[in-house]
Scaffold this active site. Structure first.
Site, short mmCIF file in Angstrom:
data_model
loop_
_atom_site.label_atom_id
_atom_site.label_comp_id
_atom_site.label_asym_id
_atom_site.label_seq_id
_atom_site.Cartn_x
_atom_site.Cartn_y
_atom_site.Cartn_z
N LYS A 175 0.71 -1.33 -0.13
CA LYS A 175 -0.04 0.12 0.17
C LYS A 175 0.93 1.07 0.00
O LYS A 175 1.34 1.58 0.90
CB LYS A 175 -0.80 0.08 1.23
CG LYS A 175 -2.08 1.23 1.16
CD LYS A 175 -2.55 1.79 2.50
CE LYS A 175 -1.81 2.94 2.88
NZ LYS A 175 -1.66 4.06 1.98
N GLU A 250 9.84 2.06 10.63
CA GLU A 250 10.70 2.81 10.52
C GLU A 250 9.87 4.21 10.69
O GLU A 250 8.96 4.58 9.86
CB GLU A 250 11.55 3.07 9.30
CG GLU A 250 12.70 3.87 9.47
CD GLU A 250 12.67 5.46 8.71
OE1 GLU A 250 12.10 6.15 9.56
OE2 GLU A 250 13.11 5.54 7.90
N CYS A 284 13.40 11.61 6.51
CA CYS A 284 13.03 11.23 8.05
C CYS A 284 14.60 11.45 8.46
O CYS A 284 14.60 11.39 9.81
CB CYS A 284 12.92 9.75 7.94
SG CYS A 284 13.74 8.60 6.99
N GLU A 385 9.17 16.37 14.98
CA GLU A 385 9.46 16.36 13.33
C GLU A 385 8.47 17.42 12.56
O GLU A 385 7.40 16.90 12.52
CB GLU A 385 9.36 14.92 12.87
CG GLU A 385 10.26 14.48 12.22
CD GLU A 385 10.12 13.03 11.57
OE1 GLU A 385 10.88 12.54 10.83
OE2 GLU A 385 9.31 12.30 11.76
#
Length: 489
Positions: A175, A250, A284, A385
């Site tokens: 996906k 992750e 990331c 983040e």
């Protein structure tokens, strides 16, 4: 572009609900494609196909050398169609086409690496505790793998999951992010062309709360590999408990980049910028936390600001463009909110902090590269983040303080140390709680080095030999060559 479809059990199909989604170019908000909007029913159909394909054993029992040859063929097809894939990736994400071309080279490299590893693990013999015994350890495929990829590096992240899963004989349902599916659709065309059997690799398009949730909670899925945000990752962990799935997660990072006064100044400045502003900071592993030794702090920040003011923002297809737009209106609003929060928290806005005024950029989701100084670890902009073109700057005086600041985070994905004192660098690296630490480098990765994080940056590893082990189960087999009665009872 015409309607792009899902790929389930070897067939290109629309969504069961017949619903569709328009894919938007973040540079100008034009519709570049229309794709099916799958849901949990489409996911169930793909899971059924993958389960049956795994249970019939055709792919898992195919000799590893043959599986490797097919994975290698996928790499060759990616190289053949590199320009088309790069164009689609830049349309989809807004990044420069030059960066996308580099991604395609890396992606082909990942498939080649795992193609070569496919037949290299023949198991091992271990000592038998009894005479006439043979004790061996083998690795077997996990089974049905659900794979969920993010929007920032759609095909690169897909390759990290697809290549090892196929090489080890698993079946899978992928996906991709619902807003950047185009290159993943294209690579499934190449997977079909390469000769992967029907049902082995399946592609379902749709939102995380429908398709992703079904993959995470369905008892016929044996493993979930997810790259994305920490909030979603925690939900996947909870849903996966239904059948105690294997997990590979992750979940991002807030990555420190420590600059000592004895570092090569100009190189450290240049790499500090490179470590953050590729793909508008939507990485990331971006080194968004600069931790600078006090004696060079002001000079270093001034150099950064002067460079940042000259950045060329624009279309990814303009050769002069250095930084493209953010991915969507929602994400632009999120970055703006973080910057507003930083100002309220007392950080000093050194440059940026707003949308550009250039009239040519008004249709796109652009945001100026931004640098905050006077930052401390208790600030939200330092701890969370923003996933955009935003740097926070902290100061330190001692080596111990630098490491303490670097480790003051729930994340532990990556970090960097810049110094010409190698002993100092090694002392810092030994204490930094991150999955990857660079010395006099930032954001370099390659297929044969493992990737993943400590703490809340995730579970497990991708790439390298550890990346292929995620897709296998370990089995111990003991054979008695001369069985005899025990006569215990």
């Amino acid at each position: 572009m015409s309607l792009k479809q899902q790929y389930i059990n070897g067939e290109w199909v629309t969504a069961i609900s017949s619903e569709t989604r328009d894919i938007i170019n973040p540079f100008n908000q034009e519709v570049i494609a229309t794709v099916p909007e799958g849901n949990d029913q489409d996911a169930k159909a793909a899971i059924t196909a993958a389960r049956e394909a795994f249970d019939n054993g055709e792919w898992s029992s195919t000799p590893a050398t043959e599986r490797g040859a097919i994975v290698r063929k996928i790499a060759e097809l990616i190289e053949r169609d590199k320009e088309e894939l790069a164009r689609l990736e830049s349309l989809d994400t807004g990044k420069t086409v030059e960066e996308s071309r580099g991604d395609m080279d890396d992606i082909a490299g990942v498939f080649r690496y795992y193609a070569e590893l496919a037949d290299k693990d023949g198991g091992e013999l271990i000592d038998s505790p009894v005479p006439n015994g043979i004790s061996r350890v083998v690795r077997e495929p996990v089974g049905v793998c659900g794979q969920i990829t993010p929007w920032n590096y759609p095909l690169l992240q897909a390759s990290w999951k697809l290549a090892p899963a196929l090489a080890t004989g698993n079946t899978l349902i992928m996906k991709p992010s619902e807003i950047t599916p185009l290159t993943t659709i294209k690579v499934f065309e190449l997977i079909e062309e390469a000769g992967v059997p029907a049902g082995v690799a399946n592609l379902v398009l749709g939102a995380g709360h429908t398709v992703g949730a079904e993959l995470a909670s369905n008892g016929d899925v044996d493993l979930i590999s997810f790259t994305g945000g920490i909030v979603t990752g925690k939900k996947i962990m909870q849903a996966a408990s239904v059948n105690v799935k294997k997990l590979a997660l992750e979940l991002g990072g807030k990555n420190p980049n420590i600059i000592f006064a004895d570092a090569d100044f100009d190189t450290a400045v240049d790499q500090a910028l490179n470590g953050v502003f590729f793909h508008a900071g939507q990485i990331c592993s971006a080194g968004t936390r600069l931790i600078i030794e006090e004696s060079i702090h002001d000079k270093f920040v001034s150099a950064l600001v002067e460079r940042v003011k000259k950045f060329k923002l624009g279309s990814g297809f303009d050769e002069e463009t250095q930084m493209g737009p953010l991915i969507s209106a929602d994400h632009l609003a999120k970055v703006e909110k973080y910057v507003e929060t930083g100002v309220k928290e007392g950080a000093t806005l050194a440059v940026g902090g707003r949308r550009p005024e250039n009239p040519d950029l008004q249709k796109g989701f652009f945001y100026l590269p931004t640098i905050f100084t006077d930052c401390t670890t208790d600030m939200k902009i330092v701890q969370e983040e923003a996933f955009g073109p935003v740097i926070t700057v902290e100061k330190f005086r001692t080596e111990e303080e630098a490491v303490k600041l670097a480790n003051d985070s729930i994340y532990g994905l990556a970090g960097g140390v810049w110094t010409n004192d190698i002993a100092k660098a090694e002392r810092c690296v030994a204490k930094m709680r991150m999955g990857t630490v660079w010395i006099n480098e930032f954001n370099l990765y390659f297929p044969h080095a493992p990737w993943g994080g400590f703490k809340q940056s995730g579970i497990g590893r991708e790439l390298g030999k550890l990346g292929i082990e995620e897709y296998t189960e370990t089995k111990h087999i003991f054979q008695n060559l001369k069985p005899e009665p025990i006569n215990w009872f």
